[in-house]
Design a protein around this motif. Structure first.
Motif, PDB file in Angstrom:
ATOM      1  N   ILE A   1       0.843  -1.202   0.000  1.00 49.15           N
ATOM      2  CA  ILE A   1       0.000   0.000   0.000  1.00 49.15           C
ATOM      3  C   ILE A   1       0.875   1.247   0.000  1.00 49.15           C
ATOM      4  N   LEU A   2       1.864   1.282   0.887  1.00 45.58           N
ATOM      5  CA  LEU A   2       2.737   2.459   0.986  1.00 45.58           C
ATOM      6  C   LEU A   2       3.600   2.637  -0.268  1.00 45.58           C
ATOM      7  N   MET A   3       4.178   1.546  -0.758  1.00 45.38           N
ATOM      8  CA  MET A   3       5.032   1.645  -1.951  1.00 45.38           C
ATOM      9  C   MET A   3       4.231   2.100  -3.165  1.00 45.38           C
ATOM     10  N   THR A   4       3.049   1.514  -3.359  1.00 49.45           N
ATOM     11  CA  THR A   4       2.259   1.897  -4.520  1.00 49.45           C
ATOM     12  C   THR A   4       1.743   3.322  -4.399  1.00 49.45           C
ATOM     13  N   LEU A   5       1.421   3.752  -3.195  1.00 53.11           N
ATOM     14  CA  LEU A   5       1.003   5.143  -2.985  1.00 53.11           C
ATOM     15  C   LEU A   5       2.130   6.093  -3.385  1.00 53.11           C
ATOM     16  N   MET A   6       3.325   5.831  -2.874  1.00 47.43           N
ATOM     17  CA  MET A   6       4.462   6.713  -3.166  1.00 47.43           C
ATOM     18  C   MET A   6       4.852   6.680  -4.639  1.00 47.43           C
ATOM     19  N   MET A   7       4.859   5.492  -5.232  1.00 48.74           N
ATOM     20  CA  MET A   7       5.238   5.379  -6.640  1.00 48.74           C
ATOM     21  C   MET A   7       4.187   6.001  -7.551  1.00 48.74           C
ATOM     22  N   ALA A   8       2.914   5.736  -7.302  1.00 52.96           N
ATOM     23  CA  ALA A   8       1.862   6.312  -8.136  1.00 52.96           C
ATOM     24  C   ALA A   8       1.849   7.830  -8.021  1.00 52.96           C
ATOM     25  N   PHE A   9       2.058   8.334  -6.808  1.00 50.37           N
ATOM     26  CA  PHE A   9       2.082   9.784  -6.586  1.00 50.37           C
ATOM     27  C   PHE A   9       3.235  10.429  -7.351  1.00 50.37           C
ATOM     28  N   SER A  10       4.430   9.887  -7.169  1.00 48.81           N
ATOM     29  CA  SER A  10       5.597  10.503  -7.810  1.00 48.81           C
ATOM     30  C   SER A  10       5.605  10.289  -9.324  1.00 48.81           C
ATOM     31  N   MET A  11       5.311   9.086  -9.780  1.00 46.10           N
ATOM     32  CA  MET A  11       5.371   8.810 -11.220  1.00 46.10           C
ATOM     33  C   MET A  11       4.275   9.533 -11.996  1.00 46.10           C
ATOM     34  N   SER A  12       3.073   9.617 -11.439  1.00 48.46           N
ATOM     35  CA  SER A  12       2.016  10.338 -12.162  1.00 48.46           C
ATOM     36  C   SER A  12       2.378  11.814 -12.289  1.00 48.46           C
ATOM     37  N   GLY A  13       2.964  12.380 -11.253  1.00 51.36           N
ATOM     38  CA  GLY A  13       3.395  13.784 -11.316  1.00 51.36           C
ATOM     39  C   GLY A  13       4.549  13.998 -12.276  1.00 51.36           C
ATOM     40  N   ILE A  14       5.545  13.141 -12.200  1.00 50.50           N
ATOM     41  CA  ILE A  14       6.716  13.277 -13.069  1.00 50.50           C
ATOM     42  C   ILE A  14       6.332  13.107 -14.533  1.00 50.50           C
TER      43      ILE A  14
ATOM     44  N   MET B   1       3.418  13.438 -15.962  1.00 46.38           N
ATOM     45  CA  MET B   1       2.573  14.528 -16.411  1.00 46.38           C
ATOM     46  C   MET B   1       3.389  15.787 -16.654  1.00 46.38           C
ATOM     47  N   LEU B   2       4.346  16.050 -15.780  1.00 47.25           N
ATOM     48  CA  LEU B   2       5.213  17.214 -15.930  1.00 47.25           C
ATOM     49  C   LEU B   2       6.042  17.102 -17.209  1.00 47.25           C
ATOM     50  N   VAL B   3       6.575  15.919 -17.471  1.00 48.30           N
ATOM     51  CA  VAL B   3       7.359  15.704 -18.691  1.00 48.30           C
ATOM     52  C   VAL B   3       6.479  15.879 -19.935  1.00 48.30           C
TER      53      VAL B   3
ATOM     54  N   LEU C   1       3.356  17.386 -20.277  1.00 47.41           N
ATOM     55  CA  LEU C   1       2.588  18.612 -20.456  1.00 47.41           C
ATOM     56  C   LEU C   1       3.266  19.876 -19.942  1.00 47.41           C
ATOM     57  N   GLY C   2       4.294  19.704 -19.119  1.00 46.59           N
ATOM     58  CA  GLY C   2       4.954  20.854 -18.522  1.00 46.59           C
ATOM     59  C   GLY C   2       4.081  21.481 -17.450  1.00 46.59           C
ATOM     60  N   PRO C   3       4.679  22.387 -16.677  1.00 45.73           N
ATOM     61  CA  PRO C   3       3.891  23.046 -15.633  1.00 45.73           C
ATOM     62  C   PRO C   3       2.863  23.977 -16.270  1.00 45.73           C
ATOM     63  N   HIS C   4       1.658  23.936 -15.777  1.00 43.33           N
ATOM     64  CA  HIS C   4       0.602  24.789 -16.312  1.00 43.33           C
ATOM     65  C   HIS C   4      -0.463  25.020 -15.238  1.00 43.33           C
ATOM     66  N   GLU C   5      -1.345  25.939 -15.526  1.00 45.67           N
ATOM     67  CA  GLU C   5      -2.440  26.204 -14.602  1.00 45.67           C
ATOM     68  C   GLU C   5      -3.313  24.953 -14.524  1.00 45.67           C
ATOM     69  N   GLY C   6      -3.666  24.568 -13.350  1.00 48.46           N
ATOM     70  CA  GLY C   6      -4.465  23.367 -13.159  1.00 48.46           C
ATOM     71  C   GLY C   6      -3.648  22.093 -13.073  1.00 48.46           C
ATOM     72  N   PHE C   7      -2.309  22.224 -13.098  1.00 50.62           N
ATOM     73  CA  PHE C   7      -1.428  21.049 -13.066  1.00 50.62           C
ATOM     74  C   PHE C   7      -1.706  20.182 -11.838  1.00 50.62           C
ATOM     75  N   PHE C   8      -1.758  20.794 -10.657  1.00 48.66           N
ATOM     76  CA  PHE C   8      -1.925  20.026  -9.420  1.00 48.66           C
ATOM     77  C   PHE C   8      -3.260  19.286  -9.422  1.00 48.66           C
ATOM     78  N   ARG C   9      -4.319  19.931  -9.859  1.00 47.82           N
ATOM     79  CA  ARG C   9      -5.645  19.304  -9.900  1.00 47.82           C
ATOM     80  C   ARG C   9      -5.631  18.098 -10.836  1.00 47.82           C
ATOM     81  N   GLU C  10      -5.035  18.257 -12.010  1.00 50.22           N
ATOM     82  CA  GLU C  10      -4.951  17.147 -12.962  1.00 50.22           C
ATOM     83  C   GLU C  10      -4.056  16.031 -12.434  1.00 50.22           C
ATOM     84  N   TRP C  11      -2.976  16.421 -11.764  1.00 46.55           N
ATOM     85  CA  TRP C  11      -2.060  15.433 -11.180  1.00 46.55           C
ATOM     86  C   TRP C  11      -2.803  14.567 -10.178  1.00 46.55           C
TER      87      TRP C  11
END
Length: 75
Positions: A11-24, A26-28, A30-40
């Motif tokens: 549970i902890l590993m998948t939470l941390m990996m999904a959180f970091s990988m989905s953000g990374i 998405m950033l790669v 789409l780049g930083p943009h308005e609404g980035f955090f909400r979409e992340w």
């Protein structure tokens, strides 16, 4: 390994990996943009359960394979 500890760790590993990988990823893509955090967070909510279910399947293959490789690599 204790089954309860294994589930908690997954549970902890998948939470941390999904959180970091989905953000990374998405950033790669789409780049930083308005609404980035909400979409992340939206992508994270989708990714986490998928990652958890995948560890349930993949770990049954990975742990025995790791044992075999350990025996062959570290004699």
């Amino acid at each position: 390994m204790d089954k309860k500890v294994l589930i908690i760790a997954q549970i902890l590993m998948t939470l941390m990996m999904a959180f970091s990988m989905s953000g990374i990823m998405m950033l790669v893509a789409l780049g930083p943009h308005e609404g980035f955090f909400r979409e992340w967070m939206s992508q994270f909510i989708i990714a986490w359960p998928i990652a958890f279910l995948m560890t349930q399947v993949v770990s049954r293959i990975a742990f025995p394979l790791a044992g075999i490789l350990r025996g062959k690599l570290f004699r």
